[in-house]
Motif scaffolding. Sequence first.
Motif, mmCIF file in Angstrom:
data_model
loop_
_atom_site.group_PDB
_atom_site.id
_atom_site.type_symbol
_atom_site.label_atom_id
_atom_site.label_comp_id
_atom_site.label_asym_id
_atom_site.label_seq_id
_atom_site.Cartn_x
_atom_site.Cartn_y
_atom_site.Cartn_z
ATOM 1 N N ILE A 1 72.313 -5.911 54.872
ATOM 2 C CA ILE A 1 71.374 -6.983 55.823
ATOM 3 C C ILE A 1 70.906 -6.189 57.075
ATOM 4 C CG2 ILE A 1 70.905 -9.086 57.138
ATOM 5 C CD1 ILE A 1 73.190 -10.331 55.023
ATOM 6 N N ILE A 2 69.504 -6.184 57.163
ATOM 7 C CA ILE A 2 69.111 -5.340 58.407
ATOM 8 C C ILE A 2 68.601 -6.543 59.247
ATOM 9 C CG2 ILE A 2 67.399 -3.612 59.031
ATOM 10 C CD1 ILE A 2 69.803 -2.357 57.772
ATOM 11 N N LEU A 3 68.715 -6.260 60.749
ATOM 12 C CA LEU A 3 68.257 -7.292 61.538
ATOM 13 C C LEU A 3 67.578 -6.511 62.539
ATOM 14 C CD1 LEU A 3 67.811 -9.987 62.942
ATOM 15 C CD2 LEU A 3 70.018 -9.593 64.023
ATOM 16 N N GLY B 1 65.421 3.392 54.986
ATOM 17 C CA GLY B 1 65.201 2.565 53.473
ATOM 18 C C GLY B 1 64.307 1.434 53.806
ATOM 19 N N HIS B 2 64.020 0.968 52.547
ATOM 20 C CA HIS B 2 62.754 -0.044 52.748
ATOM 21 C C HIS B 2 63.292 -1.195 53.445
ATOM 22 C CE1 HIS B 2 59.806 -2.656 50.938
ATOM 23 N NE2 HIS B 2 60.767 -3.393 50.505
ATOM 24 N N PRO B 3 64.416 -1.823 53.349
ATOM 25 C CA PRO B 3 64.677 -3.066 54.131
ATOM 26 C C PRO B 3 64.892 -2.794 55.793
ATOM 27 C CG PRO B 3 66.518 -2.718 52.710
ATOM 28 C CD PRO B 3 65.588 -1.394 52.423
ATOM 29 N N VAL B 4 64.868 -1.657 56.001
ATOM 30 C CA VAL B 4 64.708 -1.224 57.404
ATOM 31 C C VAL B 4 63.150 -1.424 57.686
ATOM 32 C CG1 VAL B 4 65.145 0.680 59.277
ATOM 33 C CG2 VAL B 4 66.785 0.271 57.273
ATOM 34 N N LYS C 1 58.699 -4.467 60.122
ATOM 35 C CA LYS C 1 57.173 -5.065 59.948
ATOM 36 C C LYS C 1 57.311 -6.617 60.066
ATOM 37 C CE LYS C 1 54.563 -1.398 58.967
ATOM 38 N NZ LYS C 1 55.377 -0.243 58.291
ATOM 39 N N ILE C 2 58.237 -7.493 59.591
ATOM 40 C CA ILE C 2 58.143 -8.729 59.595
ATOM 41 C C ILE C 2 58.508 -9.250 60.878
ATOM 42 C CG2 ILE C 2 58.111 -8.887 57.106
ATOM 43 C CD1 ILE C 2 60.865 -9.724 57.160
ATOM 44 N N GLN C 3 59.174 -8.533 61.471
ATOM 45 C CA GLN C 3 59.559 -8.748 62.818
ATOM 46 C C GLN C 3 58.423 -9.036 63.882
ATOM 47 O OE1 GLN C 3 59.715 -7.910 66.597
ATOM 48 N NE2 GLN C 3 59.665 -5.866 65.646
ATOM 49 N N ALA C 4 57.493 -8.021 63.659
ATOM 50 C CA ALA C 4 56.383 -8.051 64.311
ATOM 51 C C ALA C 4 55.400 -9.200 64.081
ATOM 52 C CB ALA C 4 55.715 -6.914 64.121
ATOM 53 N N ILE C 5 55.493 -9.805 63.020
ATOM 54 C CA ILE C 5 54.614 -11.056 62.710
ATOM 55 C C ILE C 5 55.134 -12.384 63.200
ATOM 56 C CG2 ILE C 5 53.955 -12.300 60.685
ATOM 57 C CD1 ILE C 5 54.359 -9.935 58.894
ATOM 58 N N THR C 6 56.341 -12.196 63.923
ATOM 59 C CA THR C 6 56.826 -13.574 64.630
ATOM 60 C C THR C 6 55.821 -13.665 65.665
ATOM 61 O OG1 THR C 6 58.393 -12.118 66.034
ATOM 62 C CG2 THR C 6 59.269 -13.239 63.952
ATOM 63 N N ARG C 7 55.264 -12.705 66.218
ATOM 64 C CA ARG C 7 54.255 -12.833 67.573
ATOM 65 C C ARG C 7 53.025 -13.751 66.940
ATOM 66 N NH1 ARG C 7 57.334 -9.044 67.866
ATOM 67 N NH2 ARG C 7 57.801 -7.828 69.529
ATOM 68 N N LYS C 8 52.805 -13.849 65.871
ATOM 69 C CA LYS C 8 51.674 -14.656 65.415
ATOM 70 C C LYS C 8 51.994 -15.778 64.667
ATOM 71 C CE LYS C 8 49.584 -10.178 64.094
ATOM 72 N NZ LYS C 8 49.851 -9.430 62.926
#
Length: 348
Positions: free
Chosen positions: A154-156, A272-275, A280-287
């Motif tokens: 799991i990547i965080l 890898g892909h999960p990283v 990428k999806i972390q950046a979406i939290t701003r919106k």
Amino acid sequence: MDTLKRVSYISKFAKPLSKEDIEKIAEISQKNNSRDKLTGVLFTYKNIFYQIIEGPERNLDKRLNIIFNDNRHKDIFVLKVEKNIEKRKFSEWSMKTVILDESQDYLIQPLTDMLNTITDSWILLEKYVSDVILKTIQKGENPLDYKPQFKDKIILFGDIFASTTFTEILNTNQVYDLFEIFFEITIDTINKYGGNVSKLLGDGFLGSFSQDYLNNALNAVIEISKQLKTLRNSYPENHPYHYLYAGFGMSKGKILEGNIGSKNKKDYTYIGHPVNLAAKIQAITRKTNYFLIFDESLLDQKIFYEFKKIGKYVTKNQVEIQLFTLNHNELKSNLNYNNLIQKIKQLK
Ligand SMILES: Cc1cc2nc3c(=O)[nH]c(=O)nc-3n(C[C@H](O)[C@H](O)[C@H](O)COP(=O)(O)O)c2cc1C
């Protein structure tokens, strides 16, 4: 028969210790060690301990566990672990204890200085080296022997909101304090829930949990968000901490983990892909109105919290990814990102 093991470490006094205090440590050590077949040496110089302790592995591990939890010393750094040793080095001494400060021998001086320098360098390096590498060294293994391996993890990813604005507006000390408190909260909490922070990335971090630690990983993000909220609410509007928000992205899957780099410079990292996706999806939290976003890769395990779909994300290769968050109060935000930036600008 139990195999023999030897451990060398350095540490610093947690508070000033008198000669009598050190003699008390020596006395109990000699009593316990002769019973447990442990031998070794303990040097002290100024506020530093240097101990080499050896003996049957099980007895040694048990005693070291007690020693490492002794609050008379701190900043314990294991320099070397030798397993399956054939012979003891200090078979005559149940714990020869030497207070070097008392020595009149002028030859001792450079040695004690060296001890001091080694301690300081290790304490310094420890702060820069990744958790995984430190734990490897402290187990007595050589991290360079680790070949990169594919693993399911799991990547965080976590990142401070508006960090560029902070750096433009605040002075150096304020930026330093802000980042430090953020990393104190995040790294401590991730470790507490059994995860690792492999890397700090300026204003963010790359962390990981083993694949069956999903609920731990979610709990870590909930707790971090709660602590950030408490911090924001404990400071007035003219203080940078009042505006410390962060977003988190999580994904799971196969990654390549290990030492990657050139012959001389290595980095312990994940690829890898999960990283990429977690970043990428972390950046979406701003919106969005959520501090945590994850993708469907996490849904193959039971999640202890209610979760919900909040939208989708289309990758560069036109793959559609469904995005989710937890239905949890600590992860909901009513923050307007542009307003946050304006407020931070007014700190000037
Ligand atoms: C630097 C340092 C080195 C120590 N080394 C030993 C040791 O070699 N053996 C030992 O029994 N206790 C050692 N101690 C003391 C232990 O931390 C602990 O107080 C003691 O083992 C407790 O003994 P007990 O189990 O008989 O109560 C050391 C403490 C310090 C601070």
